[in-house]
Design a protein around this motif. Structure first.
Motif, PDB file in Angstrom:
ATOM      1  N   ALA A  10     -42.504 -64.007  -9.310  1.00 29.25           N
ATOM      2  CA  ALA A  10     -43.409 -63.850 -10.723  1.00 29.25           C
ATOM      3  C   ALA A  10     -44.175 -62.557 -10.587  1.00 29.25           C
ATOM      4  O   ALA A  10     -44.574 -62.114 -11.459  1.00 29.25           O
ATOM      5  N   THR A  11     -44.820 -62.400  -9.418  1.00 28.69           N
ATOM      6  CA  THR A  11     -45.917 -61.435  -9.066  1.00 28.69           C
ATOM      7  C   THR A  11     -45.495 -60.642  -7.650  1.00 28.69           C
ATOM      8  O   THR A  11     -44.693 -61.240  -6.871  1.00 28.69           O
ATOM      9  N   GLU A  12     -45.869 -59.453  -7.678  1.00 30.72           N
ATOM     10  CA  GLU A  12     -45.940 -58.851  -6.348  1.00 30.72           C
ATOM     11  C   GLU A  12     -46.644 -59.641  -5.144  1.00 30.72           C
ATOM     12  O   GLU A  12     -46.206 -59.586  -4.145  1.00 30.72           O
ATOM     13  N   LYS A  78     -37.405 -65.364 -16.936  1.00 29.14           N
ATOM     14  CA  LYS A  78     -37.826 -64.103 -17.765  1.00 29.14           C
ATOM     15  C   LYS A  78     -39.156 -63.486 -17.301  1.00 29.14           C
ATOM     16  O   LYS A  78     -39.467 -62.279 -17.547  1.00 29.14           O
ATOM     17  N   THR A  79     -39.883 -64.206 -16.523  1.00 26.98           N
ATOM     18  CA  THR A  79     -41.114 -63.887 -16.236  1.00 26.98           C
ATOM     19  C   THR A  79     -41.063 -63.389 -14.676  1.00 26.98           C
ATOM     20  O   THR A  79     -42.057 -63.210 -13.915  1.00 26.98           O
ATOM     21  N   LEU A  80     -40.024 -63.388 -13.901  1.00 24.71           N
ATOM     22  CA  LEU A  80     -39.847 -62.817 -12.417  1.00 24.71           C
ATOM     23  C   LEU A  80     -40.056 -61.210 -12.617  1.00 24.71           C
ATOM     24  O   LEU A  80     -39.310 -60.780 -13.385  1.00 24.71           O
ATOM     25  N   TYR A 106     -37.542 -68.143  -6.442  1.00 30.68           N
ATOM     26  CA  TYR A 106     -36.363 -68.332  -6.786  1.00 30.68           C
ATOM     27  C   TYR A 106     -35.357 -67.602  -5.840  1.00 30.68           C
ATOM     28  O   TYR A 106     -35.895 -66.672  -5.198  1.00 30.68           O
ATOM     29  N   ILE A 107     -34.144 -68.129  -5.965  1.00 30.87           N
ATOM     30  CA  ILE A 107     -33.233 -67.373  -4.846  1.00 30.87           C
ATOM     31  C   ILE A 107     -31.918 -67.282  -5.749  1.00 30.87           C
ATOM     32  O   ILE A 107     -31.701 -67.923  -6.925  1.00 30.87           O
TER      33      ILE A 107
END
Length: 113
Positions: A10-12, A78-80, A106-107
């Motif tokens: 979701a974030t860097e 959608k937030t990745l 997630y993979i």
């Protein structure tokens, strides 16, 4: 045999944190980048159903068939925003997946075939 893995976050910061944790394994060619807009997110699944708050053990089969509401998983994707690419020996894949799970990653389902 070496395995290539792509993990989505979701974030860097989540991606970079996972990358740092993966340094304890024999990973190589690790990079973090923003997910391109045209990426097909259909095969992306949460590692072992990352919404599971129970203290259960890691189960490799749940990576391939997570026990999670699929509509919830679709909205999560959608937030990745960032992807972590890396390679590692196939015998370390389960430990790598546990680290990705710990960082709510997630993979790509194809990486598990």
């Amino acid at each position: 045999m070496t395995k290539s893995v792509q993990a989505y976050f979701a974030t860097e910061n989540d991606a970079e944190s996972a990358k740092a944790s993966l340094q304890s394994l024999s990973i190589g060619r690790e990079t973090v980048e923003a997910i391109p807009e045209d990426t097909d997110m259909t095969p992306i699944i949460p590692v072992a159903g990352s919404t599971n708050s129970g203290g259960g053990t890691f189960n490799f089969t749940e990576v391939v068939s997570p026990k999670q509401d699929h509509e919830h998983a679709k909205s999560d994707k959608k937030t990745l925003t960032h992807i972590l690419h890396f390679t590692l020996p196939a015998e370390e894949i389960e430990r790598a997946l546990q680290i990705i799970k710990d960082h709510k990653g997630y993979i790509n389902r194809k990486d598990m075939e």
